[in-house]
Design a protein around this motif. Structure first.
Motif, PDB file in Angstrom:
ATOM      1  N   PHE A 134       0.871  -1.202   0.148  1.00 22.24           N
ATOM      2  CA  PHE A 134      -0.074   0.103  -0.200  1.00 22.24           C
ATOM      3  C   PHE A 134       0.856   1.406  -0.062  1.00 22.24           C
ATOM      4  N   SER A 135       0.178   2.325  -0.520  1.00 23.36           N
ATOM      5  CA  SER A 135       1.042   3.657  -0.595  1.00 23.36           C
ATOM      6  C   SER A 135       0.840   4.087   0.971  1.00 23.36           C
ATOM      7  N   ASN A 136       1.797   5.060   1.215  1.00 23.78           N
ATOM      8  CA  ASN A 136       2.035   6.042   2.335  1.00 23.78           C
ATOM      9  C   ASN A 136       0.704   6.496   2.758  1.00 23.78           C
ATOM     10  N   HIS A 137      -0.116   7.224   1.818  1.00 15.42           N
ATOM     11  CA  HIS A 137      -1.399   7.520   2.117  1.00 15.42           C
ATOM     12  C   HIS A 137      -2.269   6.533   2.763  1.00 15.42           C
ATOM     13  N   ILE A 162      -4.031   3.542   9.617  1.00 14.52           N
ATOM     14  CA  ILE A 162      -3.862   3.655  11.060  1.00 14.52           C
ATOM     15  C   ILE A 162      -4.912   4.573  11.522  1.00 14.52           C
ATOM     16  N   GLN A 163      -5.189   5.699  11.114  1.00  9.22           N
ATOM     17  CA  GLN A 163      -6.265   6.581  11.448  1.00  9.22           C
ATOM     18  C   GLN A 163      -7.541   5.838  11.635  1.00  9.22           C
ATOM     19  N   LYS A 164      -8.018   4.917  10.746  1.00  4.15           N
ATOM     20  CA  LYS A 164      -9.161   4.199  10.948  1.00  4.15           C
ATOM     21  C   LYS A 164      -9.353   3.149  12.250  1.00  4.15           C
ATOM     22  N   THR A 165      -8.147   2.600  12.458  1.00  5.20           N
ATOM     23  CA  THR A 165      -8.143   1.508  13.513  1.00  5.20           C
ATOM     24  C   THR A 165      -7.842   2.069  14.800  1.00  5.20           C
ATOM     25  N   PHE A 208       7.877   5.256  10.893  1.00  5.26           N
ATOM     26  CA  PHE A 208       8.033   4.578   9.819  1.00  5.26           C
ATOM     27  C   PHE A 208       7.553   5.228   8.694  1.00  5.26           C
ATOM     28  N   LEU A 209       6.531   5.953   8.644  1.00 11.79           N
ATOM     29  CA  LEU A 209       5.893   6.638   7.591  1.00 11.79           C
ATOM     30  C   LEU A 209       6.669   7.562   6.868  1.00 11.79           C
ATOM     31  N   GLU A 210       7.538   8.201   7.914  1.00  9.29           N
ATOM     32  CA  GLU A 210       8.693   9.163   7.230  1.00  9.29           C
ATOM     33  C   GLU A 210       9.730   8.419   6.315  1.00  9.29           C
ATOM     34  N   ASP A 211      10.176   7.268   6.867  1.00  6.29           N
ATOM     35  CA  ASP A 211      10.803   6.211   6.343  1.00  6.29           C
ATOM     36  C   ASP A 211      10.679   5.507   5.421  1.00  6.29           C
ATOM     37  N   PHE A 212       9.267   5.087   5.093  1.00  7.47           N
ATOM     38  CA  PHE A 212       8.852   4.181   4.218  1.00  7.47           C
ATOM     39  C   PHE A 212       9.183   4.534   2.602  1.00  7.47           C
TER      40      PHE A 212
END
Length: 169
Positions: free
Chosen positions: A4-7, A13-16, A53-57
């Motif tokens: 999946f994309s970063n977005h 993450i926001q949904k869960t 993680f999202l910054e690194d991914f």
């Protein structure tokens, strides 16, 4: 998840997030609240880790640091690694994954690594996974060294052991 994309990952993450916090609140007695003080504290710790993680991914996925793969078949060479770690999948979700899936996954992890560690040994309900003993017996019958070892970490009550597997052949 690496497909999946970063977005898309950020949205998931926001949904869960609130579901996870609510689940912790509803089951406070199932956890050890020493290092982590509260569900909100855990939420902050995990969101900080997710942000890192999202910054690194994006950059690291292009460099091949993150690979899309899934058990029970991995795209690695035999004995490519010294150690394979599996955390909060096998045994944790034994209500969703069969005994055969667990066995095939551990055998595959043993194919790609000299040693395998699986943590924790409890399912999401906090009970010893019902597939743990049968999987251990089948691994031993196939010639693997199988040992339950204590770990110096416990957040889920009584989740303070790991399974270590090594090929002895």
């Amino acid at each position: 998840m690496y497909q999946f994309s970063n977005h898309e990952i950020r949205e998931r993450i926001q949904k869960t997030y609130q579901k996870v916090i609510d689940g912790l609140q509803a089951n406070l007695d199932s956890y050890v609240w020493h290092e982590i003080q509260s569900p909100e504290d855990l939420g902050q710790i995990r969101m900080s880790a997710m942000q890192q993680f999202l910054e690194d991914f994006p950059q690291k996925i292009q460099q091949g640091r993150y690979l899309t793969a899934e058990l029970p078949v991995l795209p690695f060479k035999t004995q490519q690694f010294d150690l394979a770690l599996c955390s909060h999948l096998l045994f944790t979700y034994s209500d969703f994954f069969s005994e055969d899936f667990h066995l095939a996954s551990i055998v595959e992890l043993c194919r790609v690594a000299a040693a395998v560690r699986v943590f924790p040994l409890l399912n999401v309900s906090g009970e010893v996974s019902p597939v743990l003993q049968p999987v251990m017996e089948k691994l031993k019958a196939q010639g693997y060294s199988v040992e339950i070892q204590p770990v110096p970490y416990e957040f889920q009550k009584d989740a303070n052991q790991m399974l270590q597997i090594k090929s002895v052949v």
